[in-house]
Design a protein around this motif. Structure first.
Motif, PDB file in Angstrom:
ATOM      1  N   UNK A   1       0.813  -1.585   0.162  1.00  0.00           N
ATOM      2  CA  UNK A   1       0.087   0.097  -0.016  1.00  0.00           C
ATOM      3  C   UNK A   1       0.927   1.286  -0.030  1.00  0.00           C
TER       4      UNK A   1
ATOM      5  N   UNK B   1       1.762  -4.973  -8.289  1.00  0.00           N
ATOM      6  CA  UNK B   1      -0.256  -5.254  -7.593  1.00  0.00           C
ATOM      7  C   UNK B   1      -0.517  -6.389  -6.830  1.00  0.00           C
ATOM      8  N   UNK B   2      -1.819  -6.196  -5.768  1.00  0.00           N
ATOM      9  CA  UNK B   2      -2.765  -6.990  -5.307  1.00  0.00           C
ATOM     10  C   UNK B   2      -3.956  -7.637  -5.885  1.00  0.00           C
ATOM     11  N   UNK B   3      -3.470  -9.395  -5.805  1.00  0.00           N
ATOM     12  CA  UNK B   3      -4.367 -10.276  -6.215  1.00  0.00           C
ATOM     13  C   UNK B   3      -4.901 -11.300  -5.288  1.00  0.00           C
ATOM     14  N   UNK B   4      -4.365 -11.063  -4.784  1.00  0.00           N
ATOM     15  CA  UNK B   4      -5.511 -12.156  -3.308  1.00  0.00           C
ATOM     16  C   UNK B   4      -5.188 -11.322  -2.105  1.00  0.00           C
ATOM     17  N   UNK B   5      -5.445 -11.820  -0.996  1.00  0.00           N
ATOM     18  CA  UNK B   5      -5.351 -12.091   0.738  1.00  0.00           C
ATOM     19  C   UNK B   5      -4.631 -12.737   1.401  1.00  0.00           C
ATOM     20  N   UNK B   6      -4.154 -13.969   1.061  1.00  0.00           N
ATOM     21  CA  UNK B   6      -3.583 -14.822   1.534  1.00  0.00           C
ATOM     22  C   UNK B   6      -2.434 -15.445   1.032  1.00  0.00           C
TER      23      UNK B   6
ATOM     24  N   UNK C   1      -0.748 -15.779  -1.726  1.00  0.00           N
ATOM     25  CA  UNK C   1      -0.472 -16.730  -2.554  1.00  0.00           C
ATOM     26  C   UNK C   1      -0.225 -16.912  -3.671  1.00  0.00           C
TER      27      UNK C   1
ATOM     28  N   UNK D   1       0.821 -16.879  -9.045  1.00  0.00           N
ATOM     29  CA  UNK D   1       0.112 -17.591  -9.793  1.00  0.00           C
ATOM     30  C   UNK D   1      -0.376 -16.908 -11.151  1.00  0.00           C
TER      31      UNK D   1
END
Lengths: 789, 166
Positions: free
Chosen positions: B25, B37-42, B44, B135
């Protein structure tokens, strides 16, 4: 073929910004005065909303508004819609339940939005969302589509008794029943086509901006079809009139269908922006939120029967499917298990009689809609598993049984609406067998056995209908829209060209492939061609990208516009060169007077089109800009054969995909590098469905697989290096002969994988996903033991 | 709000941040470096991979305050100049190792780190295993693996910057 023309593996023009981190995805956009929205979502699968107390939330620092379904309804914002009417067998229309953007009376699935908090910062909005107190009356829930139709199941929507949306059918029941009665052999089969979450790596996002000065709106959105979003939001949802709403889809990080639909969040961001006095409202999905808010895919329960005569020829196919559409009907949901599914049940085969019944049902789960392949992977799985199982039951070679039943003469009218225009299924099968070296499979199998492993090989001879679609045809089947495409070619005075296309790229490389076509046709360098898309202020109405249609339909519109450009340019050249229009030859970017050495370069002609000195306004309008709307005359029918080879450890059930051969017929290929890339990606998603992925709900309607921790995404080491080849039978129904390629891999792959696994272990009892646990259990149950180590 | 001081792409910066702020952020919102970039919240997907003190780190799983005093390299700092590309970037383009581009900055940063740790001669199996933290939904990985193998070789042969032709 030139180095940058049709057929060339041109490296992509758009890559520079992506590899340097200069892409502009929706969350990268930061608007002045931007606020952040966080949705409060139902934790219950089915619940009445008794009341919502936002007092605490509103008192938190930075919170600007907390809005609920009651306020949405008071502002007379309309509901989201499903735009494809399907009728049941009894003629009654599908039971489309109201779908407000924020639930007001009750929540119908875990994740259903019940309020939105808008605040200065994301952290403040999140804090606010936690403080919104919702009083729920929890109701019994049902997640399973078969249970949803059973007596005593919780009723989700008043308008749909037994949670049944429609009971549809296609084909000839009598003829199929007769075929089954008189068959020499019938193969029967029950399958669940597992529910999937599309999970494009870029989460969905929207920025809604209301401008008080001009009373107009701008929506930045991760959409595959900005004009369609604009139309639905204006005409049906009624947030803004169409001419006062601009929709911009900047760089979009993958869609796979999930970004086609018009969702609650973008509607709310636009509406909320005006409510808070005209400041931009941005929402960005979190990943675990996406699991509860993005449309899911697949989720069919099917029983199928395939009848054979004494010669091993298929005489009939009967299919009954229950399709789970989730808590509400999403934008195109009704068409996926009907006209995009049943119409492909003939596969590559001559089948005289087919009958398919589909019951679509509501459940307390996330809405289900198109996901890469949209109905065709489900159809291919049914047909290709039946044929493979039948081959085993009949003691026939699976390739030979297919060959015997292939359609060999075209055009071929199937019993399920589709009329296949051209194809050569023998050629793809033959080539696939060669490339996969099926001949030496036995040797490889014995080698695996020596290492204590089981080796299997599976075929999938798929066909699909894409290049969606002839407008009148889909209109007659219930579609609320036409499925043509648009293009405008703007030639600038200096000779460079802008191609404004209604298609949209979210990974498909249109900025390159469209430029290749224009560059070749006009004989100008590819660097001088720009492709513009994704902004409703810039580009004329277009239907967007999905259904593998950008080549077949989008490029056909480009070609039609190019023809008009060439015609006008020749007129300008005739004035410039003082010759008769019919004597002008246009080739390789040059205009020549036939039989002479008088010529004019492209740049001279384009300049003269705009300075207009050489002709009067009565003879010819100045300028050089032409548009076209292209309506396809038929679906296109890409087809091919995939062969999957697996090696299984019987002690653990772990399946390794050790070989993949794809031989596809896509007709004309603009850029083979890009087309192969599409096949690779599709195969990965198909392998994901077969081996790894599955959205699982418990009996309370809780999504157990709610993040990447529990929903297994394919990784690089789950997949092999693919062998991808192509055969070509040009599509006869569009100017470039393109069939389309985007979904083929996802359509073909699951059947190939499961056919290979069941071949290896000698049991058909393998579900999707074929996890190590499931495969191990199937091995234990079956009679095939491990060969002596 | 506490302040954090760090070096990003060679430039020293000091920012006041809410303690809950993640490094990703800070990069994206405070410094407007939106390539990460932000692609998930775990933790992975790997879309958020940057280099912190020379190592690949998932910037979504690191609090900005803990990057105090650190040396951070993002995708925006990888190319040697505005008109040249890092050999790994060039390899991704050459081998069509990207489609939508969203996972790409994280893939490239992971790939460069892979080469730093495992050398310039990377085989298929190694690359695929090393990519378990990244991923991609578009490419099926086939061309990413090819690109990384080629980029690795290129980085080794002293193949420095490449012209950033469009």
């Amino acid at each position: 073929m030139s180095a940058t023309g049709i057929g060339a593996a041109v490296r992509r023009k758009e890559d520079f910004r992506f590899i340097t981190g200069k892409g502009q995805y929706t969350d990268d956009v930061s608007r002045p005065g931007e606020t952040r929205a966080v949705f409060v979502r139902s934790p219950h699968a089915h619940a009445r909303i008794r009341s919502i107390d936002a007092t605490a939330a509103k008192s938190l620092p930075g919170v600007l508004a907390v809005l609920t379904g009651a306020e949405l309804a008071a502002d007379k914002i309309g509901n989201l819609i499903c735009g494809w009417m399907i009728h049941s067998k009894d003629g009654s229309p599908m039971k489309m339940a109201p779908h407000p953007a924020i639930a007001a009376g009750k929540a119908c699935h875990v994740g259903d939005p019940v309020a939105v908090v808008v605040a200065e910062t994301l952290a403040q909005a999140r804090d606010g969302a936690e403080k919104v107190a919702v009083d729920y009356e929890v109701l019994p829930a049902v997640a399973d589509p078969v249970k949803a139709q059973a007596k005593g199941a919780p009723q989700i929507h008043e308008v749909a008794p037994n949670n049944t949306i429609y009971q549809w059918h296609l084909g000839d029941a009598k003829a199929v029943d007769a075929a089954i009665q008189s068959a020499k052999h019938v193969t029967r089969f029950d399958v669940v086509n597992n529910r999937l979450v599309p999970n494009a790596v870029e989460p969905r996002a929207a920025i809604g901006e209301y401008d008080t000065g001009s009373d107009s709106y701008v929506l930045w959105n991760t959409t595959q079809n900005p004009h369609v979003a604009r139309l639905v939001i204006s005409a049906f949802v009624g947030v803004a009139p169409e001419h006062k709403l601009r929709v911009i889809a900047p760089d979009v990080g993958g869609g796979f269908g999930s970004k086609i639909f018009i969702y609650p969040e973008e509607v709310v961001c636009l509406w909320a922006s005006k409510k808070i006095g005209g400041r931009p409202v941005k929402w960005v999905s979190e990943r675990s939120e996406a699991f509860l808010a993005d449309a899911h895919g697949r989720d069919h329960v099917t029983h199928a029967e395939m009848a054979f005569d004494a010669d091993g020829k298929i005489t009939g196919l009967k299919v009954k499917t229950v399709a789970n559409l989730g808590g509400y009907m999403s934008t195109f949901s009704s068409s996926i298990p009907t006209y995009l599914y049943a119409t492909l049940l003939s596969g590559q085969y001559e089948i005289p009689a087919i009958y398919c019944e589909v019951d679509a049902v509501y459940t307390n789960t996330v809405p289900v809609d198109a996901y890469r392949g949209a109905g065709r992977p489900e159809a291919t799985f049914v047909v290709e598993r039946l044929v493979e199982v039948a081959a085993r039951e009949l003691g026939a070679d699976p390739a030979d049984l297919r060959k015997k039943n292939f359609i060999k003469k075209f055009p071929h009218q199937t019993p399920v609406i589709m009329n296949y225009d051209a194809g050569d299924y023998q050629a793809s099968l033959k080539k696939a067998i060669e490339v996969a070296n099926v001949k030496e499979f036995g040797k490889r199998k014995r080698e695996s056995a020596r290492n204590g492993k089981l080796r299997g090989l599976g075929y999938s001879a798929y066909i699909e209908a894409c290049g969606i679609a002839p407008s009148a045809a889909v209109g007659s089947l219930g579609a609320g829209v036409g499925l043509w495409e648009s293009a405008e070619i703007r030639v600038n005075p200096t000779g460079s060209v802008e191609v404004l296309t209604g298609s949209h790229q979210h990974g498909q490389g249109h900025e390159t492939t469209f430029a290749q076509v224009v560059s070749e046709r006009l004989g100008i360098p590819i660097e001088n061609v720009s492709v513009i898309h994704g902004d409703t202020d810039k580009v004329q109405f277009g239907m967007g990208t999905y259904g593998s249609r950008s080549g077949a339909v989008g490029l056909s519109a480009v070609v039609k516009a190019l023809e008009k450009v060439e015609a006008k340019a020749k007129k300008v050249a005739s004035h410039l060169l003082e010759a008769a229009e019919n004597d002008i030859v246009f080739k390789d970017g040059k205009f020549t007077v036939a039989g002479t050495d008088k010529s004019a370069a492209w740049g001279d002609v384009t300049l003269h089109a705009y300075i207009a000195h050489k002709f009067s306004g009565q003879e010819l309008e100045p300028g050089l800009k032409e548009g076209a709307f292209y309506d396809p005359v038929n679906f296109t029918f890409p087809a091919g054969c995939h062969i999957c080879e697996v090696e299984i450890d019987p002690d653990t059930g772990v399946v390794a995909v050790v070989g993949w051969t794809a031989v596809d017929d896509f007709g004309t290929v603009i850029n083979p590098m890009i087309v192969e890339g599409q096949v690779h990606g599709g195969i990965a998603q198909g392998v994901g469905q077969a081996l790894l992925e599955g959205a699982i709900y418990d009996t309370d309607g809780q999504l157990v697989t709610g993040s990447f921790m529990d929903y297994c995404m394919p990784r690089a080491d789950n997949l092999p290096t693919y062998k991808v080849e192509m055969t070509v039978t040009k599509c006869p129904s569009n100017p470039l002969g393109i069939k389309g390629c985007g979904e083929a891999g996802a359509i073909a792959a699951p059947a190939a994988v499961i056919n290979a696994i069941t071949d290896a272990i000698g049991s058909e009892d393998v579900p999707m996903p074929a996890t190590p646990q499931a495969v191990w259990a199937a091995i234990q149950k079956s009679n095939t033991g491990r060969e002596a180590a | 709000m506490p302040a954090v001081s760090l070096t990003v792409n060679g430039k020293p910066v000091t920012v006041d941040v809410d303690p809950r702020t993640l490094l990703v952020q800070l990069l994206r919102e405070n410094l407007r470096l939106t390539g990460t970039h932000v692609g998930c919240d775990t933790s992975q997907c790997g879309a958020c991979v940057v280099h912190v003190n020379g190592k690949a780190i998932k910037s979504c799983t690191m609090l900005a305050l803990t990057a105090d005093g650190a040396n951070v390299l993002t995708i925006e700092g990888l190319a040697p100049s505005a008109t040249e590309l890092h050999p790994m970037q060039a390899a991704f383009r050459e081998h069509h190792g990207l489609q939508c581009g969203f996972c790409t900055p994280g893939m490239i940063m992971t790939a460069v780190d892979m080469v730093n740790r495992r050398g310039n001669d990377l085989d298929d199996k190694t690359i695929r295993k090393e990519l378990e933290g990244n991923l991609c939904r578009c490419t099926g990985y086939h061309n990413i693996v090819k690109a990384i193998a080629a980029g690795a070789k290129s980085m080794g042969s002293g193949g420095g910057a490449q012209q950033a032709a469009e």
